[in-house]
Design a protein around this motif. Structure first.
Motif, PDB file in Angstrom:
ATOM      1  N   ARG A 177      36.698  37.234 -28.995  1.00  0.00           N
ATOM      2  CA  ARG A 177      37.319  36.390 -27.970  1.00  0.00           C
ATOM      3  C   ARG A 177      38.138  35.269 -28.611  1.00  0.00           C
ATOM      4  NH1 ARG A 177      32.319  37.747 -25.891  1.00  0.00           N
ATOM      5  NH2 ARG A 177      31.294  35.863 -26.680  1.00  0.00           N
ATOM      6  N   ARG A 178      37.666  34.729 -29.717  1.00  0.00           N
ATOM      7  CA  ARG A 178      38.422  33.687 -30.423  1.00  0.00           C
ATOM      8  C   ARG A 178      39.764  34.217 -30.901  1.00  0.00           C
ATOM      9  NH1 ARG A 178      35.529  33.250 -35.137  1.00  0.00           N
ATOM     10  NH2 ARG A 178      37.043  34.677 -36.052  1.00  0.00           N
ATOM     11  N   GLU A 179      39.785  35.438 -31.418  1.00  0.00           N
ATOM     12  CA  GLU A 179      41.019  36.029 -31.932  1.00  0.00           C
ATOM     13  C   GLU A 179      41.902  36.584 -30.814  1.00  0.00           C
ATOM     14  OE1 GLU A 179      41.817  35.949 -35.238  1.00  0.00           O
ATOM     15  OE2 GLU A 179      39.998  34.720 -35.419  1.00  0.00           O
ATOM     16  N   ASN A 180      41.442  36.488 -29.574  1.00  0.00           N
ATOM     17  CA  ASN A 180      42.151  37.080 -28.422  1.00  0.00           C
ATOM     18  C   ASN A 180      42.229  38.603 -28.557  1.00  0.00           C
ATOM     19  OD1 ASN A 180      43.447  36.961 -25.919  1.00  0.00           O
ATOM     20  ND2 ASN A 180      45.476  36.814 -26.828  1.00  0.00           N
ATOM     21  N   TRP A 181      41.200  39.194 -29.140  1.00  0.00           N
ATOM     22  CA  TRP A 181      41.129  40.640 -29.308  1.00  0.00           C
ATOM     23  C   TRP A 181      40.265  41.305 -28.240  1.00  0.00           C
ATOM     24  CZ3 TRP A 181      39.988  40.856 -35.314  1.00  0.00           C
ATOM     25  CH2 TRP A 181      41.155  40.474 -36.007  1.00  0.00           C
ATOM     26  N   SER A 182      39.462  40.533 -27.556  1.00  0.00           N
ATOM     27  CA  SER A 182      38.544  41.114 -26.575  1.00  0.00           C
ATOM     28  C   SER A 182      39.287  41.920 -25.515  1.00  0.00           C
ATOM     29  CB  SER A 182      37.726  39.998 -25.920  1.00  0.00           C
ATOM     30  OG  SER A 182      36.763  40.513 -25.049  1.00  0.00           O
ATOM     31  N   ARG A 183      40.518  41.528 -25.221  1.00  0.00           N
ATOM     32  CA  ARG A 183      41.307  42.188 -24.179  1.00  0.00           C
ATOM     33  C   ARG A 183      41.669  43.622 -24.545  1.00  0.00           C
ATOM     34  NH1 ARG A 183      46.954  41.447 -25.673  1.00  0.00           N
ATOM     35  NH2 ARG A 183      47.028  40.323 -27.657  1.00  0.00           N
ATOM     36  N   HIS A 184      41.519  44.007 -25.806  1.00  0.00           N
ATOM     37  CA  HIS A 184      41.861  45.361 -26.235  1.00  0.00           C
ATOM     38  C   HIS A 184      40.742  46.373 -25.953  1.00  0.00           C
ATOM     39  CE1 HIS A 184      45.467  44.047 -28.422  1.00  0.00           C
ATOM     40  NE2 HIS A 184      44.748  43.015 -28.837  1.00  0.00           N
ATOM     41  N   PHE A 185      39.584  45.892 -25.495  1.00  0.00           N
ATOM     42  CA  PHE A 185      38.412  46.753 -25.350  1.00  0.00           C
ATOM     43  C   PHE A 185      38.028  46.911 -23.876  1.00  0.00           C
ATOM     44  CE2 PHE A 185      38.392  44.757 -29.457  1.00  0.00           C
ATOM     45  CZ  PHE A 185      38.019  45.773 -30.328  1.00  0.00           C
ATOM     46  N   VAL A 186      37.955  48.143 -23.430  1.00  0.00           N
ATOM     47  CA  VAL A 186      37.542  48.450 -22.055  1.00  0.00           C
ATOM     48  C   VAL A 186      36.419  49.478 -22.120  1.00  0.00           C
ATOM     49  CG1 VAL A 186      38.251  49.239 -19.777  1.00  0.00           C
ATOM     50  CG2 VAL A 186      39.881  48.009 -21.226  1.00  0.00           C
ATOM     51  N   HIS A 187      35.276  49.104 -21.565  1.00  0.00           N
ATOM     52  CA  HIS A 187      34.093  49.959 -21.627  1.00  0.00           C
ATOM     53  C   HIS A 187      33.716  50.428 -20.219  1.00  0.00           C
ATOM     54  CE1 HIS A 187      33.658  48.371 -25.691  1.00  0.00           C
ATOM     55  NE2 HIS A 187      33.700  47.148 -25.194  1.00  0.00           N
ATOM     56  N   PHE A 188      33.669  51.728 -20.032  1.00  0.00           N
ATOM     57  CA  PHE A 188      33.237  52.297 -18.758  1.00  0.00           C
ATOM     58  C   PHE A 188      31.741  52.616 -18.842  1.00  0.00           C
ATOM     59  CE2 PHE A 188      37.765  52.926 -18.734  1.00  0.00           C
ATOM     60  CZ  PHE A 188      38.129  52.740 -17.410  1.00  0.00           C
ATOM     61  N   VAL A 189      31.006  52.135 -17.845  1.00  0.00           N
ATOM     62  CA  VAL A 189      29.557  52.327 -17.825  1.00  0.00           C
ATOM     63  C   VAL A 189      29.137  52.825 -16.451  1.00  0.00           C
ATOM     64  CG1 VAL A 189      27.303  51.196 -17.984  1.00  0.00           C
ATOM     65  CG2 VAL A 189      29.132  50.551 -19.561  1.00  0.00           C
ATOM     66  N   ASN A 190      28.529  54.015 -16.412  1.00  0.00           N
ATOM     67  CA  ASN A 190      27.933  54.487 -15.163  1.00  0.00           C
ATOM     68  C   ASN A 190      26.708  53.653 -14.848  1.00  0.00           C
ATOM     69  OD1 ASN A 190      29.695  56.516 -14.377  1.00  0.00           O
ATOM     70  ND2 ASN A 190      28.649  58.093 -15.584  1.00  0.00           N
ATOM     71  N   ARG A 191      26.554  53.322 -13.592  1.00  0.00           N
ATOM     72  CA  ARG A 191      25.454  52.449 -13.180  1.00  0.00           C
ATOM     73  C   ARG A 191      24.110  52.953 -13.694  1.00  0.00           C
ATOM     74  NH1 ARG A 191      23.196  51.344  -6.995  1.00  0.00           N
ATOM     75  NH2 ARG A 191      21.319  50.240  -7.689  1.00  0.00           N
ATOM     76  N   CYS A 280      30.751  42.829 -25.285  1.00  0.00           N
ATOM     77  CA  CYS A 280      32.030  42.143 -25.472  1.00  0.00           C
ATOM     78  C   CYS A 280      33.135  43.050 -24.966  1.00  0.00           C
ATOM     79  CB  CYS A 280      32.259  41.782 -26.937  1.00  0.00           C
ATOM     80  SG  CYS A 280      32.441  43.205 -28.028  1.00  0.00           S
ATOM     81  N   GLY A 281      34.219  42.462 -24.503  1.00  0.00           N
ATOM     82  CA  GLY A 281      35.311  43.223 -23.919  1.00  0.00           C
ATOM     83  C   GLY A 281      35.196  43.252 -22.402  1.00  0.00           C
ATOM     84  N   THR A 282      36.026  44.059 -21.773  1.00  0.00           N
ATOM     85  CA  THR A 282      35.986  44.236 -20.321  1.00  0.00           C
ATOM     86  C   THR A 282      35.086  45.431 -19.996  1.00  0.00           C
ATOM     87  OG1 THR A 282      38.222  43.370 -20.044  1.00  0.00           O
ATOM     88  CG2 THR A 282      37.339  44.704 -18.244  1.00  0.00           C
ATOM     89  N   TYR A 283      34.170  45.224 -19.072  1.00  0.00           N
ATOM     90  CA  TYR A 283      33.286  46.302 -18.641  1.00  0.00           C
ATOM     91  C   TYR A 283      33.678  46.755 -17.235  1.00  0.00           C
ATOM     92  CZ  TYR A 283      30.048  46.391 -22.546  1.00  0.00           C
ATOM     93  OH  TYR A 283      29.498  46.579 -23.796  1.00  0.00           O
ATOM     94  N   ILE A 284      33.803  48.060 -17.088  1.00  0.00           N
ATOM     95  CA  ILE A 284      34.068  48.653 -15.782  1.00  0.00           C
ATOM     96  C   ILE A 284      32.825  49.432 -15.386  1.00  0.00           C
ATOM     97  CG2 ILE A 284      35.607  50.081 -14.399  1.00  0.00           C
ATOM     98  CD1 ILE A 284      37.109  47.800 -15.695  1.00  0.00           C
ATOM     99  N   PHE A 285      32.090  48.915 -14.415  1.00  0.00           N
ATOM    100  CA  PHE A 285      30.871  49.590 -13.944  1.00  0.00           C
ATOM    101  C   PHE A 285      31.238  50.562 -12.825  1.00  0.00           C
ATOM    102  CE2 PHE A 285      29.049  46.077 -16.190  1.00  0.00           C
ATOM    103  CZ  PHE A 285      27.808  46.540 -16.625  1.00  0.00           C
ATOM    104  N   CYS A 286      30.825  51.796 -12.995  1.00  0.00           N
ATOM    105  CA  CYS A 286      31.025  52.827 -11.977  1.00  0.00           C
ATOM    106  C   CYS A 286      29.800  52.834 -11.078  1.00  0.00           C
ATOM    107  CB  CYS A 286      31.224  54.193 -12.619  1.00  0.00           C
ATOM    108  SG  CYS A 286      32.506  54.218 -13.891  1.00  0.00           S
TER     109      CYS A 286
END
Length: 626
Positions: A177-191, A280-286
């Motif tokens: 997050r400090r390096e502004n790299w967190s935005r490059h990561f998207v994690h999909f997680v089934n509930r 870390c990163g953006t999590y998309i919960f299904c």
């Protein structure tokens, strides 16, 4: 309130359409099934190159020796994965790191990345299960080596994972997050997917069962997707153990960010082995009904990982069915996303502190849509309260930063006053350091008051940083790096003068070994990190501490040892000259340094030719203090 239904590309801040996500998911699962280290997809007319990493079904590839299989990251490979001021190295899963190191060492991966960068392709790293963990490390590696801000690769990489376990600890996420790299990561997680939660449990608690469970996910095993195994006592016990540990981690974390002061909180950690891993990163919960919920706040994601996998009332009587559902959820990402992405929207949970705690609190249409999304994930009032508290913690960090920003003008004024004092000292032919050390004039007294005032303001900043009470990007903000550098260069010599004026070294020891305040260590590391220099590169501000120790060593230590210290001082001054931070006032006739040199010149001239030349008159060519 900005929580609303939005396109996934808007939610993540990346160019990410339905086709890209579906393609990444398909490639990730195919790579996983094939069992190759990674697969590469490069189409002639496509602007993207996909690297899909395979996971593993071996326990050794999930846990390496220790309870959680964790180890400090290799900073030669990932130099940014640390806390700058606190100088803490990030913790990663050793098995995942080892697998990525094998990819670097034994495959064409580095050359394929270099080729894609040269062609200005967008590189998409993807992986299912533990392949997602390797994809995360691969993405960080390219961000370290091909930084978009340095124009090596103006097209930013993207990392998409599906059912990935956690990879690193709090410092790991903080650094991204400090390096502004967190935005490059998207994690999909089934509930109902248990795999993203596995590393919240220590190996001893699940070791007997883990290989059996991994066989359920292994396409090459006879137990692949084997329903009797999924509903067995082993699966039930495994699910219960993982969730019990997830409860411990989530509860401890929630107590921490809610400000719990109960001493029992610290006592618990002395006998309960808590996982170090954090999201870390953006999590998309299904949610399981073609609905997606997006979340970036790492503390809130951790809470959601636990609370979204709670038993619904209709399943409470059939724990075996829930255990099977938690395993099956890891194998249905393609089908789940196909329905969800057709709608191509997501409820983006932002401003968490304003979430409705119940359906009765959802007054507006927007609030009702949010409430429905939270209900889809099975979130109780307690769960919602934890999410709100996580959001409030982030807001408090911003308020802390605003408070510090409010002191910025005072810091600027103080530095301006000391800068004027330094210029006057040069006119007095005594020098900034020695004038302050002698404390003979009223101006010296006022400078000391200002020194203490500035030290207090910077110590407050340091204390907040030590407790991670400021936004993660604070230490990388250019304006604060520059202000911290000016502060260090202007004020540290005064601290050193005060230290040796009062002979504190006789009780505490040399300034550099025992007494250097964190406010200077932190700000020096900021600059070194910002300019990607090795530790100690910017050491000019403690020049006078080296001079003082050299003066004392001359009277008490063997000549050869003193010569070594002179050589080290020569190197420090050479570096200071290189970066333009050695000024004429260091070599004024009445300074401690010049007096010592003139007394011992014949002994050390050969060890320090640069110092000798400056003492012989070349110092007159140096710039005056500004």
């Amino acid at each position: 309130m900005t929580t609303e239904r939005r396109n996934l590309g808007v939610v993540t801040g990346m160019i990410m359409g339905e086709d890209l996500i579906q393609r990444a998911c398909s490639l990730a699962i195919n790579a996983h099934t094939a069992g190759r280290t990674y697969t590469l997809e490069r189409q002639a007319y496509s602007s993207q190159v996909f690297f899909a990493f395979s996971g593993s079904w071996s326990v050794d590839d999930w846990f390496a020796q220790k309870s959680f299989g964790d180890s400090k990251v290799d900073l030669t490979l990932f130099p940014s994965l640390r806390s700058i001021g606190n100088d803490e190295t990030a913790i990663v899963n050793r098995s995942f790191l080892r697998r990525f190191e094998t990819v670097l060492r034994t495959t064409q991966f580095p050359k394929e990345v270099e080729k894609a960068v040269a062609e200005n392709k967008q590189i998409v790293f993807t992986g299912h299960s533990s392949g997602g963990a390797v994809a995360v490390l691969a993405t960080i590696w390219i961000l370290e080596n091909y930084r978009p801000e340095e124009k090596h690769n103006p097209t930013p990489p993207l990392c998409l994972t599906f059912g990935s376990p956690l990879v690193g600890d709090r410092v790991f996420g903080h650094a991204l997050r400090r390096e502004n790299w967190s935005r490059h990561f998207v994690h999909f997680v089934n509930r109902y997917d248990v795999v993203p939660r596995i590393l919240l449990a220590p190996l001893p608690s699940i070791q007997r069962l883990l290989q059996t469970i991994l066989n359920f996910f292994n396409p090459k095993s006879k137990y692949f997707h084997y329903e009797p195994l999924g509903k067995s006592l082993e699966a039930t016990e495994f699910f219960g153990t993982v969730m019990t540990n997830a409860l411990s981690v989530a509860s401890h974390s929630a107590c921490s960010f809610m400000g719990c002061t109960n001493l029992l909180l610290e006592t618990v950690t002395s006998f309960v082995d808590l996982s170090p891993y954090r999201p870390c990163g953006t999590y998309i919960f299904c949610a399981g009904n073609k609905k997606l919920v997006a979340l970036k706040n790492p503390d809130a994601v951790l809470q959601l990982m636990f609370y979204s996998l709670q038993l619904s009332p209709e399943l409470e009587e059939n724990i075996a069915e829930v255990a099977y559902k938690s395993l099956e959820g890891h194998l249905i990402y393609e089908a789940e996303l196909q329905g969800s992405l057709a709608i191509q929207d997501a409820v983006d949970l932002d401003n968490l502190e304003k979430l409705p705690l119940s359906s009765e609190g959802a007054g507006s249409d927007l609030m009702r849509s949010i409430d429905i999304a939270l209900n889809d994930l099975g979130l109780s009032a307690r769960a919602r309260l934890c999410l709100c508290a996580a959001g409030e913690l982030e807001k408090q960090k911003l308020r802390n930063q605003a408070k510090i920003e409010g002191n910025r003008s005072k810091i600027e004024e103080g530095l301006k006053m000391l800068k004027g004092y330094r210029a006057k000292c040069e006119v007095r032919e005594l020098g900034y350091y020695d004038a302050f050390k002698l404390q003979k004039d009223t101006e010296d007294f006022h400078a000391n008051v200002k020194r203490l005032d500035l030290a207090g303001m910077w110590d407050e900043i340091v204390e907040m940083l030590k407790r991670y009470e400021l936004p993660d990007n604070f230490e990388a903000r250019k304006e604060w790096v520059e202000l911290g550098t000016r502060f260090r260069r202007l004020v540290e010599p005064l601290d050193i003068a005060n230290y040796y004026r009062h002979l504190k070294n006789e009780d505490t020891g040399p300034y550099m070994k025992r007494a250097r305040p964190k406010r200077y260590r932190y700000t020096q590391r900021w600059l070194e990190h910002a300019n990607r220099k090795e530790a100690g590169y910017y050491s000019e501000s403690y020049l006078w501490a080296r001079v003082e120790e050299l003066c004392m060593a001359t009277e008490s230590k063997p000549l050869e040892e003193v010569k070594l210290m002179v050589s080290e001082l020569e190197a420090l001054i050479l570096r200071g000259l290189e970066i333009g931070q050695i000024r004429r006032d260091v070599f004024l006739e009445k300074t401690t340094f010049v007096k010592w040199w003139k007394k011992h010149d014949p002994l050390f001239r050969s060890e320090a030719p640069t110092i000798a030349a400056l003492m012989d008159g070349k110092a007159r060519e140096l710039p005056p203090v500004d």
